[in-house]
Design a protein around this motif. Structure first.
Motif, mmCIF file in Angstrom:
data_model
loop_
_atom_site.group_PDB
_atom_site.id
_atom_site.type_symbol
_atom_site.label_atom_id
_atom_site.label_comp_id
_atom_site.label_asym_id
_atom_site.label_seq_id
_atom_site.Cartn_x
_atom_site.Cartn_y
_atom_site.Cartn_z
ATOM 1 N N GLN A 1 8.216 -5.898 2.624
ATOM 2 C CA GLN A 1 8.272 -4.273 2.332
ATOM 3 C C GLN A 1 8.441 -3.965 1.136
ATOM 4 O O GLN A 1 7.870 -2.784 0.638
ATOM 5 N N GLU B 1 -7.012 -2.910 4.363
ATOM 6 C CA GLU B 1 -5.463 -3.630 4.717
ATOM 7 C C GLU B 1 -5.277 -4.885 4.429
ATOM 8 O O GLU B 1 -4.374 -5.397 3.708
ATOM 9 N N ARG C 1 2.843 -2.677 8.055
ATOM 10 C CA ARG C 1 4.153 -3.315 8.443
ATOM 11 C C ARG C 1 4.127 -4.785 8.019
ATOM 12 O O ARG C 1 3.277 -5.401 8.319
ATOM 13 N N LEU D 1 5.403 -4.010 -0.624
ATOM 14 C CA LEU D 1 4.458 -3.053 -0.187
ATOM 15 C C LEU D 1 4.726 -1.467 -0.657
ATOM 16 O O LEU D 1 3.846 -0.544 -1.210
ATOM 17 N N ASP D 2 6.178 -1.297 -0.854
ATOM 18 C CA ASP D 2 6.578 0.066 -1.420
ATOM 19 C C ASP D 2 6.401 -0.035 -3.086
ATOM 20 O O ASP D 2 5.891 1.137 -3.428
ATOM 21 N N ARG E 1 -0.820 1.701 -10.298
ATOM 22 C CA ARG E 1 0.527 1.459 -10.187
ATOM 23 C C ARG E 1 0.795 0.064 -10.994
ATOM 24 O O ARG E 1 1.675 -0.177 -11.874
ATOM 25 N N GLY F 1 2.962 1.167 -3.291
ATOM 26 C CA GLY F 1 2.711 2.439 -3.036
ATOM 27 C C GLY F 1 2.009 2.540 -1.470
ATOM 28 O O GLY F 1 1.106 3.628 -1.178
ATOM 29 N N VAL F 2 2.028 1.631 -0.670
ATOM 30 C CA VAL F 2 1.210 1.429 0.560
ATOM 31 C C VAL F 2 2.275 1.896 1.647
ATOM 32 O O VAL F 2 3.310 1.357 1.999
ATOM 33 N N THR F 3 1.538 2.802 2.465
ATOM 34 C CA THR F 3 2.356 3.233 3.452
ATOM 35 C C THR F 3 1.368 2.825 4.708
ATOM 36 O O THR F 3 0.181 2.600 4.524
ATOM 37 N N GLY F 4 2.048 2.841 6.007
ATOM 38 C CA GLY F 4 1.087 2.499 7.215
ATOM 39 C C GLY F 4 1.033 0.997 7.353
ATOM 40 O O GLY F 4 0.078 0.934 8.383
#
Length: 512
Positions: A138, A162, A150, A141-142, A202, A145-148
């Motif tokens: 996680q 993805e 898991r 992923l943070d 990023r 800058g990736v959301t959605g």
């Protein structure tokens, strides 16, 4: 549309950034054939370095040397000024060099976290520490800058975009300071490319050096500060992107001017009688389609992702049949309820994804080329078997033999086999959905020439493409779709601005 990456390095000259990796004189041969010769490259912190060239130019070999897959026969690779030699990809990864290859290396039944940390799982008291593994994933992923997405999701449930994020997260997890990306957008939809742009921004903002390989020139100019061009295994140029343009880059890659890249109609080609006519045609995806397509012309379809372009092609071909309106082929009513019925009526569809829907990858070139004929016109199989070798020769398919499995061909040669399998059916209308996606500029030019030859023989060609220069350069007329309907028609040679005006609805808004 994705915007060009604006990294912190844009404001300073490239030489102000430290060189993380320097390669000089890299040379590699296989079975006495030199595939890479005397190639130099510098990868700088916080910069994106583009690597371009036709298939067979040496790009993959260079990437695999840097990734530790191959060892150079000659030449030196320096990391932070010290010579290094990698004999295994793990050695390169441990040194901070990761590669995201075009073909993903993921286990579909495992989770995102399990794939990222495969073989390096954090342990506690001898057991895999699942909580820590998911927390660390996680955090990655943070950081991107990736959301959605898991950590506990299974990879088989993810979209292609993805899955690519998972590969990039895996690369970053090795504390990579250099990441090579091989055709990262080849399988992505237009709206998914923006996510990759954001991730690259990023990464460069953190000082990571990116080696970016792509056939899409727009991306190369959007993303890269420096561009290296390979041709026939040799380095022909390495220049700041600001000193190049599309025309010069194409000339360096293929040895011909951009003006000759999109061939004009074959002498004597004139629009003939209507081959395909649609009147008020529609289904659950498109509506009110009025189109007349004549023999001898190439008509392009432009529009944003989700505008209904591919859905229109599939409706014509009977994949998602029209439920209303009229369709005529050579003046006779027809509404094919299946692709088989469409092929019998003289239609052919070159699909958007050649690997998923265009080819049987584990079958031979010959079996692929004969597939539609065997399925729909079995009595023609003998004749087709005699004609296909000449057809493949005319298409300049580069292969060891006709019994070679298609999966071992380059993308451009695979696409030529797709074309051969449909030309063997003697079509009167050829539908082409993204016919040059993911192939090099040389193979693109060959397909453009084939399209012009088909038109000269009285075939009608309907082409969907996301590349506006391709639509404009190859179309005798341009149809623009928006929200499942035709937004308008433009003549040959129209500007990209005019196409986007219709595709985005700007023209409609101004008219209100």
């Amino acid at each position: 549309m994705p915007q060009p990456v604006q990294s912190p390095s844009d404001a300073r000259h490239a030489e102000d950034s430290p060189v993380l990796l320097r390669a000089r004189g890299l040379t590699k041969s296989f079975v006495g054939h030199t595939v890479l010769r005397d190639t130099d490259i510098d990868l700088r912190a916080g910069h994106v370095h583009g690597l371009v060239g036709e298939n067979g130019a040496g790009k993959s070999t260079l990437m695999k040397i840097l990734a530790g897959v191959h060892t150079a026969d000659r030449g030196v690779v320096e990391l932070d000024g010290s010579p290094v030699v990698f004999h295994h990809p793990l050695q390169a990864q441990q040194a901070g060099i990761s590669t995201v290859f075009q073909e993903f290396n993921l286990l579909p039944e495992r989770t995102v976290a399990e794939n990222v940390w495969l073989g390096r799982e954090p342990r506690r008291r001898g057991l895999v520490d699942v909580d820590r593994m998911q927390r660390d994933t996680q955090a990655l992923l943070d950081e991107l800058g990736v959301t959605g997405l898991r950590p506990q999701q299974r990879v088989r449930t993810l979209s292609v975009a993805e899955q690519q994020v998972v590969e990039i997260a895996k690369a970053v997890s090795f504390d990579a300071r250099i990441i090579a990306m091989d055709e990262p957008t080849a399988a992505l939809a237009d709206h998914e490319v923006g996510l990759l742009y954001d991730i690259i921004q990023r990464l460069t903002g953190r000082g990571v050096a990116i080696l970016y390989v792509s056939h899409r020139l727009k991306e190369i100019f959007d993303l890269c500060e420096t561009i290296t061009v390979l041709k026939d295994g040799r380095q022909v140029a390495s220049r700041p992107a600001a000193e190049l343009n599309d025309a010069e880059l194409v000339r360096l890659m293929v040895g011909r001017e951009m003006s000759a890249f999109f061939p004009g109609p074959v002498a004597g080609t004139e629009p003939g009688q209507p081959r395909l006519e649609l009147r008020g045609a529609g289904n659950g995806y498109v509506d009110g389609i009025d189109v007349t397509l004549r023999g001898g012309e190439i008509v392009g379809i432009a529009g944003l992702q989700g505008s209904g372009r591919s859905e229109l092609m599939e409706a014509i071909f009977g994949v998602r049949p029209f439920t209303r309106g009229t369709m005529l082929i050579d003046g006779s009513p027809l509404r094919p309820r299946s692709p088989r019925a469409a092929v019998r009526a003289g239609l052919a569809l070159v699909t958007e994804d050649r690997k998923a829907t265009g080819l049987a990858l584990n079958q031979s070139i010959l079996d692929n080329a004969l597939g539609p004929v065997r399925a729909v016109f079995p009595r023609r199989t003998g004749r087709a078997r005699r004609e296909v070798p000449g057809l493949l020769t005319n298409l300049e398919v580069a292969a060891r033999a006709l019994d070679q499995e298609v999966q071992f061909l380059s993308g451009g040669n695979q696409q030529k086999v797709v074309l051969a399998r449909w030309l063997a059916t003697d079509p009167r209308v050829v539908l082409m959905d993204e016919p040059t996606r993911g192939i090099d500029v040389g193979a693109k030019h060959a397909i453009y020439q084939l399209m012009r030859v088909l038109a000269s023989e009285g075939v009608a060609v309907l082409m969907v493409s996301s590349e506006l220069p391709e639509v404009i350069g190859m179309s005798d007329r341009i149809l623009v779709m928006r929200d499942g309907v035709l937004a308008g028609e433009l003549p040959s040679g129209s500007t990209e601005e005019a196409v986007l005006h219709l595709a985005t609805g700007a023209a409609h808004q101004e008219a209100r």
